[in-house]
Scaffold this motif. Structure first.
Motif, mmCIF file in Angstrom:
data_model
loop_
_atom_site.group_PDB
_atom_site.id
_atom_site.type_symbol
_atom_site.label_atom_id
_atom_site.label_comp_id
_atom_site.label_asym_id
_atom_site.label_seq_id
_atom_site.Cartn_x
_atom_site.Cartn_y
_atom_site.Cartn_z
ATOM 1 N N VAL A 144 -27.010 4.145 -25.829
ATOM 2 C CA VAL A 144 -26.709 5.512 -26.226
ATOM 3 C C VAL A 144 -27.966 6.358 -26.071
ATOM 4 C CG1 VAL A 144 -25.922 7.015 -28.097
ATOM 5 C CG2 VAL A 144 -25.025 4.674 -27.915
ATOM 6 N N ALA A 145 -27.880 7.458 -25.291
ATOM 7 C CA ALA A 145 -28.974 8.417 -25.194
ATOM 8 C C ALA A 145 -28.909 9.343 -26.405
ATOM 9 C CB ALA A 145 -28.880 9.215 -23.898
ATOM 10 N N LEU A 146 -30.028 9.547 -27.073
ATOM 11 C CA LEU A 146 -30.073 10.320 -28.307
ATOM 12 C C LEU A 146 -30.606 11.720 -28.042
ATOM 13 C CD1 LEU A 146 -31.606 7.600 -30.676
ATOM 14 C CD2 LEU A 146 -29.194 8.047 -30.189
ATOM 15 N N PRO A 147 -29.824 12.758 -28.330
ATOM 16 C CA PRO A 147 -30.323 14.129 -28.175
ATOM 17 C C PRO A 147 -31.298 14.486 -29.293
ATOM 18 C CG PRO A 147 -28.141 14.154 -29.150
ATOM 19 C CD PRO A 147 -28.431 12.718 -28.819
ATOM 20 N N ALA A 148 -31.933 15.634 -29.155
ATOM 21 C CA ALA A 148 -32.924 16.058 -30.145
ATOM 22 C C ALA A 148 -32.331 16.148 -31.549
ATOM 23 C CB ALA A 148 -33.517 17.403 -29.731
ATOM 24 N N SER A 149 -31.082 16.573 -31.638
ATOM 25 C CA SER A 149 -30.452 16.739 -32.952
ATOM 26 C C SER A 149 -30.197 15.419 -33.655
ATOM 27 C CB SER A 149 -29.129 17.489 -32.797
ATOM 28 O OG SER A 149 -28.247 16.770 -31.937
ATOM 29 N N ALA A 150 -30.238 14.299 -32.923
ATOM 30 C CA ALA A 150 -29.905 12.992 -33.506
ATOM 31 C C ALA A 150 -31.128 12.228 -33.984
ATOM 32 C CB ALA A 150 -29.149 12.149 -32.493
ATOM 33 N N VAL A 151 -32.328 12.804 -33.843
ATOM 34 C CA VAL A 151 -33.557 12.092 -34.174
ATOM 35 C C VAL A 151 -34.372 12.897 -35.171
ATOM 36 C CG1 VAL A 151 -35.735 11.201 -33.270
ATOM 37 C CG2 VAL A 151 -33.629 10.935 -31.943
ATOM 38 N N ASP A 152 -34.845 12.214 -36.214
ATOM 39 C CA ASP A 152 -35.698 12.886 -37.198
ATOM 40 C C ASP A 152 -36.690 11.890 -37.786
ATOM 41 O OD1 ASP A 152 -36.241 15.326 -38.875
ATOM 42 O OD2 ASP A 152 -35.788 13.899 -40.466
ATOM 43 N N PHE A 153 -37.947 12.310 -37.894
ATOM 44 C CA PHE A 153 -39.009 11.521 -38.510
ATOM 45 C C PHE A 153 -39.434 12.208 -39.801
ATOM 46 C CE2 PHE A 153 -39.041 9.958 -34.303
ATOM 47 C CZ PHE A 153 -39.879 8.860 -34.176
#
Length: 360
Positions: free
Chosen positions: A272-281
């Motif tokens: 699954v390719a993760l868009p910017a909205s799906a990633v948070d640190f």
């Protein structure tokens, strides 16, 4: 993420003493979507592009069960110099290498660096497959896909064999990895997670057999970090169930998310390719370096698609300080990935731009 523009920091010592004609600068090719990667040739160097690296990180275990982290990296850079200069001594291609061992018994890194212009048999990089060396430091891939690396540093010698256990992981959109809102702000990028490691570590004259699991990144680009960004957070995690996760977050000047992305391979092999909205640190705990005074979020809470992870460092002091040579200061170290109280994987966390904005 390992964005390639950090190489400009490493080029500064070479370029400071060189003058060049603006009209003869290299014409760096852009990174474009839809460009298929071809192997084994794309395992090798791409000398027309501005920057490139082969980056191996992982966890090792000695015969007595002691856990260690390690990193071996080779960088290639095509500096903005007059490419028509006929001199064999003109630094048209620069090579750099860095290696480190994270040992919680010592409580700090053992690390060393190398730098050289390509040529004269002293430092070379091949274009048909992974084969790069600077002196006695090397990383090579054979026709069967196995990688071998040798690093002979002052405080340690690493001899590594890294065997793939699953297919390559093409990052982003089939190897086209966006690093900002503009299409050219991207790299060609693939990873080789879940490498099975064997070999030896020699320190203080004692040679120890080691084994473990590693992650290899290969990335190349001509782009620069966006002017509104200061640095990034990156993870490469090998999950215990056989899955893998690469995720990154580029931070803006206020410390928030400027851009993000990633790729998740689940245990069943689906990707699954993760868009910017799906990633948070999100930082969970800060550590202050006693040498530079820099605060790093060495413990992180990660959201990536439907995953939630907490990252715990093998040890806090995994800061790389290369002001005496390259000028780059960042934190990169071995981490354990937890889901709740349970360990689900191990990998590496990289934190850049906390000491100062990456100035390129």
């Amino acid at each position: 993420m390992r964005w390639l523009a950090i190489l400009w920091l490493f080029c500064a010592p070479f370029m400071a003493a060189v003058t060049y004609s603006q009209s003869r600068l290299p014409d760096y090719p852009p990174v474009v979507p839809g460009q298929a990667l071809h192997f084994p040739s794309d395992h090798g160097a791409h000398p027309d592009f501005r920057t490139e690296w082969w980056y191996v990180t992982g966890w090792l275990q000695t015969a007595d069960g002691t856990p260690l982290g390690f990193q071996v990296t080779f960088f290639r850079s095509r500096p903005p110099l007059d490419q028509t200069n006929p001199s064999r001594f003109a630094p048209k291609e620069l090579l750099f290498a860095h290696a480190a061992v994270s040992d919680p018994v010592l409580g700090k890194l053992q690390d060393e660096q190398r730098a050289a212009r390509a040529g004269f048999g002293l430092a070379e990089v091949a274009g048909n497959d992974t084969n790069v060396h600077i002196g006695a430091w090397s990383l090579q891939r054979d026709s069967g896909g196995t990688y071998r690396s040798v690093v002979q540093a002052r405080e340690f010698t690493l001899e590594l064999t890294l065997v793939p256990t699953q297919p390559l992981l093409l990052e982003g959109e089939r190897g086209y990895s966006r690093k900002g809102p503009l299409a050219p702000q991207a790299s060609y990028y693939y990873s080789q997670p879940q490498l099975k490691v064997s070999g030896a570590l020699t320190r203080h004259g004692k040679r120890e057999v080691i084994k473990g699991t590693a992650w290899l990144d290969h990335e190349w680009s001509s782009a620069m970090l966006d002017e509104h960004a200061v640095g990034w957070d990156w993870i490469g995690i090998n999950f215990d169930d056989g899955g893998a996760l690469m995720a990154f977050q580029i931070r803006n000047k206020a410390g928030g998310k400027f851009w993000a992305g990633g790729t998740l391979r689940r245990a069943d092999g689906s990707v699954v390719a993760l868009p910017a909205s799906a990633v948070d640190f999100s930082p969970r705990r800060l550590w202050r370096s006693p040498r530079t005074g820099t605060e790093y979020p060495v413990s992180m809470h990660i959201h990536a698609s439907d995953l939630t992870l907490d990252l715990v460092p093998l040890m806090d002091d995994q800061e790389l300080d290369s002001r005496a040579s390259t000028g780059a200061i960042y934190w990169e170290g071995a981490v354990t990935a937890l889901h709740g109280a349970n360990r689900v994987g191990r990998g590496y966390l990289e934190l850049t731009g906390y000491f100062q904005r990456l100035g390129f």
